[in-house]
Write a protein that holds these residues in place. Sequence first.
Motif, mmCIF file in Angstrom:
data_model
loop_
_atom_site.group_PDB
_atom_site.id
_atom_site.type_symbol
_atom_site.label_atom_id
_atom_site.label_comp_id
_atom_site.label_asym_id
_atom_site.label_seq_id
_atom_site.Cartn_x
_atom_site.Cartn_y
_atom_site.Cartn_z
ATOM 1 N N VAL A 35 0.840 -1.204 0.000
ATOM 2 C CA VAL A 35 0.000 0.000 0.000
ATOM 3 C C VAL A 35 0.870 1.247 0.000
ATOM 4 N N ALA A 36 1.951 1.239 0.773
ATOM 5 C CA ALA A 36 2.851 2.390 0.813
ATOM 6 C C ALA A 36 3.508 2.625 -0.551
ATOM 7 N N LYS A 37 3.922 1.545 -1.216
ATOM 8 C CA LYS A 37 4.512 1.656 -2.558
ATOM 9 C C LYS A 37 3.502 2.234 -3.548
ATOM 10 N N LEU A 38 2.269 1.784 -3.420
ATOM 11 C CA LEU A 38 1.216 2.236 -4.330
ATOM 12 C C LEU A 38 0.917 3.721 -4.119
ATOM 13 N N ARG A 39 0.883 4.137 -2.873
ATOM 14 C CA ARG A 39 0.633 5.546 -2.574
ATOM 15 C C ARG A 39 1.737 6.433 -3.174
ATOM 16 N N LYS A 40 2.961 5.995 -3.027
ATOM 17 C CA LYS A 40 4.102 6.753 -3.568
ATOM 18 C C LYS A 40 4.043 6.818 -5.088
ATOM 19 N N LEU A 41 3.662 5.709 -5.719
ATOM 20 C CA LEU A 41 3.537 5.681 -7.176
ATOM 21 C C LEU A 41 2.512 6.710 -7.651
ATOM 22 N N LYS A 42 1.342 6.739 -7.004
ATOM 23 C CA LYS A 42 0.277 7.631 -7.435
ATOM 24 C C LYS A 42 0.658 9.096 -7.249
ATOM 25 N N GLU A 43 1.477 9.379 -6.250
ATOM 26 C CA GLU A 43 1.919 10.757 -6.022
ATOM 27 C C GLU A 43 2.923 11.210 -7.077
ATOM 28 N N GLY A 44 3.700 10.265 -7.629
ATOM 29 C CA GLY A 44 4.774 10.641 -8.529
ATOM 30 C C GLY A 44 4.467 10.561 -10.013
ATOM 31 N N ARG A 45 3.351 9.966 -10.402
ATOM 32 C CA ARG A 45 3.044 9.800 -11.820
ATOM 33 C C ARG A 45 2.293 11.026 -12.358
ATOM 34 N N ASP A 46 2.038 11.037 -13.670
ATOM 35 C CA ASP A 46 1.274 12.113 -14.304
ATOM 36 C C ASP A 46 -0.214 11.763 -14.187
ATOM 37 N N ASN A 47 -0.873 12.285 -13.156
ATOM 38 C CA ASN A 47 -2.251 11.899 -12.890
ATOM 39 C C ASN A 47 -3.249 12.486 -13.883
ATOM 40 N N VAL A 48 -2.883 13.581 -14.532
ATOM 41 C CA VAL A 48 -3.748 14.130 -15.591
ATOM 42 C C VAL A 48 -3.785 13.147 -16.761
ATOM 43 N N LYS A 49 -2.612 12.634 -17.125
ATOM 44 C CA LYS A 49 -2.545 11.661 -18.215
ATOM 45 C C LYS A 49 -3.287 10.383 -17.851
ATOM 46 N N VAL A 50 -3.151 9.953 -16.605
ATOM 47 C CA VAL A 50 -3.857 8.750 -16.137
ATOM 48 C C VAL A 50 -5.367 8.945 -16.275
ATOM 49 N N LYS A 51 -5.850 10.109 -15.882
ATOM 50 C CA LYS A 51 -7.287 10.396 -15.980
ATOM 51 C C LYS A 51 -7.751 10.331 -17.426
ATOM 52 N N ASP A 52 -6.949 10.887 -18.337
ATOM 53 C CA ASP A 52 -7.290 10.868 -19.761
ATOM 54 C C ASP A 52 -7.329 9.427 -20.285
ATOM 55 N N CYS A 53 -6.351 8.624 -19.863
ATOM 56 C CA CYS A 53 -6.296 7.223 -20.304
ATOM 57 C C CYS A 53 -7.518 6.439 -19.827
ATOM 58 N N LEU A 54 -7.927 6.675 -18.608
ATOM 59 C CA LEU A 54 -9.103 5.988 -18.070
ATOM 60 C C LEU A 54 -10.371 6.396 -18.814
ATOM 61 N N GLU A 55 -10.443 7.657 -19.203
ATOM 62 C CA GLU A 55 -11.601 8.112 -19.970
ATOM 63 C C GLU A 55 -11.616 7.473 -21.355
ATOM 64 N N ASP A 56 -10.432 7.322 -21.955
ATOM 65 C CA ASP A 56 -10.342 6.647 -23.261
ATOM 66 C C ASP A 56 -10.797 5.191 -23.153
ATOM 67 N N ILE A 57 -10.435 4.533 -22.054
ATOM 68 C CA ILE A 57 -10.861 3.144 -21.841
ATOM 69 C C ILE A 57 -12.369 3.083 -21.679
ATOM 70 N N ARG A 58 -12.929 4.042 -20.954
ATOM 71 C CA ARG A 58 -14.380 4.076 -20.756
ATOM 72 C C ARG A 58 -15.111 4.199 -22.101
ATOM 73 N N LYS A 59 -14.644 5.108 -22.936
ATOM 74 C CA LYS A 59 -15.291 5.313 -24.243
ATOM 75 C C LYS A 59 -15.158 4.086 -25.132
ATOM 76 N N ALA A 60 -13.975 3.451 -25.094
ATOM 77 C CA ALA A 60 -13.767 2.242 -25.901
ATOM 78 C C ALA A 60 -14.660 1.112 -25.423
ATOM 79 N N ALA A 61 -14.827 0.989 -24.102
ATOM 80 C CA ALA A 61 -15.680 -0.061 -23.535
ATOM 81 C C ALA A 61 -17.142 0.139 -23.916
ATOM 82 N N GLN A 62 -17.538 1.385 -24.079
ATOM 83 C CA GLN A 62 -18.917 1.705 -24.446
ATOM 84 C C GLN A 62 -19.179 1.539 -25.939
ATOM 85 N N SER A 63 -18.105 1.312 -26.709
ATOM 86 C CA SER A 63 -18.217 1.121 -28.152
ATOM 87 C C SER A 63 -17.748 -0.285 -28.517
#
Length: 559
Positions: free
Chosen positions: A493-521
């Motif tokens: 859990v500590a490793k995961l928390r550190k990962l989420k703090e250090g990554r590009d979370n805006v890009k992650v959000k965009d990627c998740l939205e792309d997955i959502r749209k693809a799943a709906q199509s």
Amino acid sequence: MFDEKQLQAIAEKKAAYQAAVDKALTKGPEMRQEFTTGGGIPLERLYTPEHLQGVDYPKDLGFPGSFPYTRGVQPTMYRGRFWTMRQYAGFATAEESNERYRYLLSQGTTGLSVAFDLPTQIGYDSDHSMAQGEVGKVGVAIDSLADMEILFNQIPLDKVSTSMTINAPAGVLLAMYIAVGEKQGVPTDALSGTIQNDILKEYIARGTYIFPPKPSMRLITDIFDFCSSHVPKWNTISISGYHIREAGSTAIQEVAFTLADGIAYVEAAVKKGQDPNVFGKRLSFFFNAHNDFLEEVAKFRAARKIWAHLMKERFGVTDKTAQMLRFHTQTAGSTLTAQQPENNVVRVAIQTMAAVMGGTQSLHTNSLDEALALPTEKSVRIALRTQQIVAYESGITQTIDPLAGSYAVEALTKQIEEGAWNYIRKIDELGGMLASIEKGYVQQQIQDAAYNYQKAVEAGDRIVVGVNKFQVEEDTSSRTLLRVDPSVGAQQVAKLRKLKEGRDNVKVKDCLEDIRKAAQSDENLMPRIVEAVRHYTTEGEICGVLREVFGEYREHVVL
């Protein structure tokens, strides 16, 4: 295989033999009134050429590497190369599992087989409330690409074949593997291995499902299509009878239900416009090697023959490679005993011999202590050495299909084939495998078989050495077992928390939205998932979006 004159002479001599048997039985009965295989097939006292009446050698057996592949899928089998020697492993953290993998490779393992922990198998990150107490317990915890990078540190993915036992989130873990390869400079067309990716048997026997059947089948066919174009050496599914057998099925049911699952996957891919001559080459199977030696050898031979006929005649497959049933085998975990665990070494050796004589392409041997805990380094080495002794010392690899022509093995092969076809026809009548699962037919058949076997053990009709006969008082205080440190969950859990703090979370959000749209199509989801994991989007985040779009499966309970 024998002319009428020979069969008549054999029948006359058999009559004299039977008279001698009858005389002997007046002095003392046989040990049981009825003898059967472990799967319940009645066994004759003696098999003769009479039992092979109707067997047409070219049609029913043929030659290794030729249709119907009863005798093996390669022309020279183990004379050319041995099976891939895998050891299923994974526990605690990626660092500890990586250490075990490198140890196994140093000891002669020729392929890796990854065991994931339960949260990973059902699409939850280690910090999810559902993961508490389960992180790293039955396999390695993998939340993101960062964990996968550690898992395969110093392991060249262009030189090692990797099998991953992952089903509902198979696409996510495959995407992570692809991304690790990219970071190592290994192109996707050089990656080789297998993902289990077999969701139907999860509904039947194992339970690590996430989504309902329809979107689950969509995810599987997306992987077929993606890998055909981008990861051509990858086995896109390992259609598993192993867990069906572990749940209590007979050998005949294991063959029938596994191949019926295979039919459903091929049908789903064909409906999506995919060519079975292409994706059929990357289908693989996963069977159990159980205790009843002759039945198991016959089982593997029958399965190859049935699948070849299914692909050729039902699906019109003309490519010989796509007609072949290639399979991995694991020795039977359900046969291991906590009592006198040293006896498990003998059980595994027998099962290993059955898998090899049955023509497996890949093999994992269970460790002696697995009825008690995850295996220690010493016990896993003994399990690997079992394979190596069979390969290099037993002599059975020097002759292809060495039990062919045995009256007993050929008769059992025929009986298993006929029994499996009867089940397949019944499943077709019910509307196919999905409909059969929804109606509870397959689950009920397995439950009945498991119940009958357990009754036989409890009545003493089936002997399990050290359990219901030949028991001893045991001193368990000196046993060395592998224990997973309870702090693993907090560390992950500590490793995961550190990962989420250090990554590009805006890009992650965009990627998740792309997955959502693809799943709906109808868009193939795999390119979107690969892009997301490159940016360290977690498995739980990706599966969370898919849960929102697809929903979650609720088990159909059969009583």
